[in-house]
Design a protein around this motif. Structure first.
Motif, PDB file in Angstrom:
ATOM      1  N   ASP A  30      84.085  95.944 -72.209  1.00 26.45           N
ATOM      2  CA  ASP A  30      83.135  96.926 -72.724  1.00 26.45           C
ATOM      3  C   ASP A  30      82.273  96.345 -73.833  1.00 26.45           C
ATOM      4  N   CYS A  31      82.792  95.358 -74.553  1.00 25.88           N
ATOM      5  CA  CYS A  31      82.054  94.794 -75.689  1.00 25.88           C
ATOM      6  C   CYS A  31      81.075  93.722 -75.215  1.00 25.88           C
ATOM      7  N   PRO A  32      80.001  93.493 -75.974  1.00 25.59           N
ATOM      8  CA  PRO A  32      79.084  92.402 -75.641  1.00 25.59           C
ATOM      9  C   PRO A  32      79.739  91.042 -75.857  1.00 25.59           C
ATOM     10  N   VAL A  33      79.247  90.057 -75.117  1.00 22.82           N
ATOM     11  CA  VAL A  33      79.731  88.681 -75.222  1.00 22.82           C
ATOM     12  C   VAL A  33      78.572  87.780 -75.624  1.00 22.82           C
ATOM     13  N   THR A  34      78.800  86.956 -76.637  1.00 24.25           N
ATOM     14  CA  THR A  34      77.836  85.932 -77.030  1.00 24.25           C
ATOM     15  C   THR A  34      78.511  84.582 -76.846  1.00 24.25           C
ATOM     16  N   ALA A  35      77.875  83.703 -76.062  1.00 22.17           N
ATOM     17  CA  ALA A  35      78.455  82.404 -75.740  1.00 22.17           C
ATOM     18  C   ALA A  35      77.643  81.284 -76.373  1.00 22.17           C
ATOM     19  N   PHE A  36      78.352  80.279 -76.879  1.00 20.79           N
ATOM     20  CA  PHE A  36      77.740  79.090 -77.466  1.00 20.79           C
ATOM     21  C   PHE A  36      78.235  77.862 -76.706  1.00 20.79           C
ATOM     22  N   THR A  37      77.374  76.865 -76.574  1.00 22.35           N
ATOM     23  CA  THR A  37      77.822  75.578 -76.056  1.00 22.35           C
ATOM     24  C   THR A  37      76.904  74.482 -76.562  1.00 22.35           C
ATOM     25  N   GLY A  38      77.420  73.254 -76.525  1.00 27.11           N
ATOM     26  CA  GLY A  38      76.608  72.100 -76.885  1.00 27.11           C
ATOM     27  C   GLY A  38      75.890  71.563 -75.664  1.00 27.11           C
ATOM     28  N   ASP A  39      74.684  71.077 -75.858  1.00 26.57           N
ATOM     29  CA  ASP A  39      73.914  70.607 -74.700  1.00 26.57           C
ATOM     30  C   ASP A  39      74.473  69.322 -74.099  1.00 26.57           C
ATOM     31  N   GLN A  40      75.410  68.665 -74.794  1.00 28.95           N
ATOM     32  CA  GLN A  40      76.054  67.459 -74.274  1.00 28.95           C
ATOM     33  C   GLN A  40      77.569  67.644 -74.105  1.00 28.95           C
ATOM     34  N   ASP A  41      78.005  68.884 -73.979  1.00 25.66           N
ATOM     35  CA  ASP A  41      79.438  69.161 -73.878  1.00 25.66           C
ATOM     36  C   ASP A  41      79.925  68.907 -72.452  1.00 25.66           C
ATOM     37  N   PRO A  42      80.797  67.911 -72.250  1.00 28.21           N
ATOM     38  CA  PRO A  42      81.285  67.639 -70.891  1.00 28.21           C
ATOM     39  C   PRO A  42      82.275  68.678 -70.396  1.00 28.21           C
ATOM     40  N   LYS A  43      82.813  69.478 -71.308  1.00 30.06           N
ATOM     41  CA  LYS A  43      83.818  70.476 -70.942  1.00 30.06           C
ATOM     42  C   LYS A  43      83.220  71.847 -70.637  1.00 30.06           C
ATOM     43  N   ALA A  44      81.978  72.065 -71.027  1.00 30.35           N
ATOM     44  CA  ALA A  44      81.378  73.403 -70.896  1.00 30.35           C
ATOM     45  C   ALA A  44      79.896  73.250 -70.553  1.00 30.35           C
ATOM     46  N   ARG A  45      79.618  73.021 -69.286  1.00 27.31           N
ATOM     47  CA  ARG A  45      78.230  72.891 -68.856  1.00 27.31           C
ATOM     48  C   ARG A  45      77.512  74.223 -69.020  1.00 27.31           C
ATOM     49  N   VAL A  46      76.217  74.144 -69.270  1.00 23.48           N
ATOM     50  CA  VAL A  46      75.445  75.359 -69.576  1.00 23.48           C
ATOM     51  C   VAL A  46      75.598  76.401 -68.469  1.00 23.48           C
ATOM     52  N   GLU A  47      75.495  75.985 -67.208  1.00 23.46           N
ATOM     53  CA  GLU A  47      75.573  76.959 -66.114  1.00 23.46           C
ATOM     54  C   GLU A  47      76.950  77.608 -66.033  1.00 23.46           C
ATOM     55  N   ASP A  48      77.997  76.870 -66.424  1.00 20.11           N
ATOM     56  CA  ASP A  48      79.345  77.440 -66.399  1.00 20.11           C
ATOM     57  C   ASP A  48      79.570  78.403 -67.567  1.00 20.11           C
ATOM     58  N   VAL A  49      78.948  78.107 -68.693  1.00 24.14           N
ATOM     59  CA  VAL A  49      79.054  79.001 -69.849  1.00 24.14           C
ATOM     60  C   VAL A  49      78.227  80.262 -69.617  1.00 24.14           C
ATOM     61  N   GLN A  50      77.105  80.121 -68.949  1.00 29.08           N
ATOM     62  CA  GLN A  50      76.241  81.273 -68.677  1.00 29.08           C
ATOM     63  C   GLN A  50      76.953  82.320 -67.822  1.00 29.08           C
ATOM     64  N   ALA A  51      77.952  81.890 -67.056  1.00 31.36           N
ATOM     65  CA  ALA A  51      78.676  82.824 -66.188  1.00 31.36           C
ATOM     66  C   ALA A  51      79.535  83.815 -66.975  1.00 31.36           C
ATOM     67  N   TRP A  52      79.652  83.635 -68.291  1.00 30.72           N
ATOM     68  CA  TRP A  52      80.331  84.652 -69.103  1.00 30.72           C
ATOM     69  C   TRP A  52      79.632  86.008 -68.991  1.00 30.72           C
ATOM     70  N   ARG A  53      78.357  86.020 -68.615  1.00 31.97           N
ATOM     71  CA  ARG A  53      77.642  87.294 -68.489  1.00 31.97           C
ATOM     72  C   ARG A  53      78.312  88.211 -67.470  1.00 31.97           C
ATOM     73  N   ASN A  54      79.076  87.630 -66.543  1.00 33.44           N
ATOM     74  CA  ASN A  54      79.752  88.429 -65.515  1.00 33.44           C
ATOM     75  C   ASN A  54      81.011  89.117 -66.037  1.00 33.44           C
ATOM     76  N   HIS A  55      81.358  88.849 -67.286  1.00 33.76           N
ATOM     77  CA  HIS A  55      82.600  89.387 -67.834  1.00 33.76           C
ATOM     78  C   HIS A  55      82.368  90.474 -68.878  1.00 33.76           C
ATOM     79  N   THR A  56      81.174  91.022 -68.923  1.00 27.11           N
ATOM     80  CA  THR A  56      80.901  92.124 -69.840  1.00 27.11           C
ATOM     81  C   THR A  56      80.031  93.160 -69.168  1.00 27.11           C
ATOM     82  N   ARG A  57      80.281  94.423 -69.489  1.00 23.13           N
ATOM     83  CA  ARG A  57      79.421  95.521 -69.035  1.00 23.13           C
ATOM     84  C   ARG A  57      78.398  95.863 -70.109  1.00 23.13           C
ATOM     85  N   SER A  58      78.422  95.117 -71.193  1.00 18.38           N
ATOM     86  CA  SER A  58      77.496  95.341 -72.294  1.00 18.38           C
ATOM     87  C   SER A  58      76.539  94.144 -72.364  1.00 18.38           C
TER      88      SER A  58
END
Length: 254
Positions: free
Chosen positions: A188-216
């Motif tokens: 129910d709560c909003p999600v704000t995601a951060f990542t580094g542009d050179q992070d090998p563990k958290a690619r931007v497209e994979d971090v962007q998928a957090w949007r699917n885990h909130t109704r806010s």
């Protein structure tokens, strides 16, 4: 520094009894509450920071580490209940983001959900199939930490320090390998995601998928740096958090 008299889980480095909102910060694999001491210092007194101390490190080093991420979330959610008397948000980096998500699910189910979930350096849970990396030796663990630049080389070169942190690191990596996302309602709560542009563990497209885990609402911030970008980009990360929390409603008097 103060901690809850009923729980060893939280460190309150800058008590701010008049703050309208709390920020509960969850460390990365091998990390400890003191990682968030600078965050507490910068956000007080407008935001009261509670830094989570996992078992098996620092002042809890004699306790066995928790080896399951879901078990960790259960224990933290139970310990957090007394602190939910005031609006609070969750922030987690890397492993802490996955733990924070699971804590948020549990707290929402109990009717005491967070105002916001901030996640950093972690792909979305729906993309999480457990970390495949399985180090065979302590040397491999140390090499991985050096590569991610999560701990100063001076600490990793100290044999006594290594003996203290390696059990927690191994347990945390095991917890991540065993974690499996269970589909369910979005938060129910909003999600704000951060990542580094050179992070090998958290690619931007994979971090962007957090949007699917909130109704806010959902927000994504991509900042310069690798997996521990937030050390160099702390001011920018905290500016975003301050702005997001500034609109948090004040709790009604009990």
């Amino acid at each position: 520094m103060t901690a809850s008299p009923d729980s060893p889980w939280f460190r309150n480095y800058r008590p701010s009894p008049d703050a309208p909102v709390r920020l509960v910060c969850l460390p990365h694999a091998g990390g400890s509450a003191s990682f968030y001491f600078p965050v507490a210092r910068q956000l007080a007194p407008q935001v009261e920071v509670l830094a989570v101390q996992y078992p098996g490190r620092q002042d809890r080093r004699t306790e066995p580490p928790v080896t399951g991420l879901d078990t960790m979330a259960d224990l933290i959610a139970e310990a957090l209940e007394p602190w939910a008397d005031r609006p609070y948000a969750l922030f987690g980096h890397s492993m802490g983001a996955a733990v924070g998500f699971e804590v948020a699910r549990r707290m929402e189910a109990a009717g005491h959900g967070p105002t916001d979930l901030f996640v950093s350096g972690r792909r979305a849970p729906s993309l999480d199939r457990g970390d495949a990396w399985h180090p065979a030796t302590d040397e491999e663990v140390v090499a991985e930490i050096r590569k991610l630049n999560g701990t100063g080389d001076a600490l990793l070169d100290d044999e006594e320090t290594l003996r203290m942190i390696l059990p927690a690191l191994r347990a945390d990596y095991g917890a991540l390998r065993g974690y499996r996302y269970r589909p369910g309602l979005a938060l129910d709560c909003p999600v704000t995601a951060f990542t580094g542009d050179q992070d090998p563990k958290a690619r931007v497209e994979d971090v962007q998928a957090w949007r699917n885990h909130t109704r806010s609402g959902f927000g994504l911030r991509v900042l310069p740096g690798g997996h521990f970008f937030l050390v160099e980009q702390q001011d920018e990360v905290l500016r975003t958090i301050r702005e997001q929390l500034a609109g948090t409603p004040v709790a009604a008097p009990a």
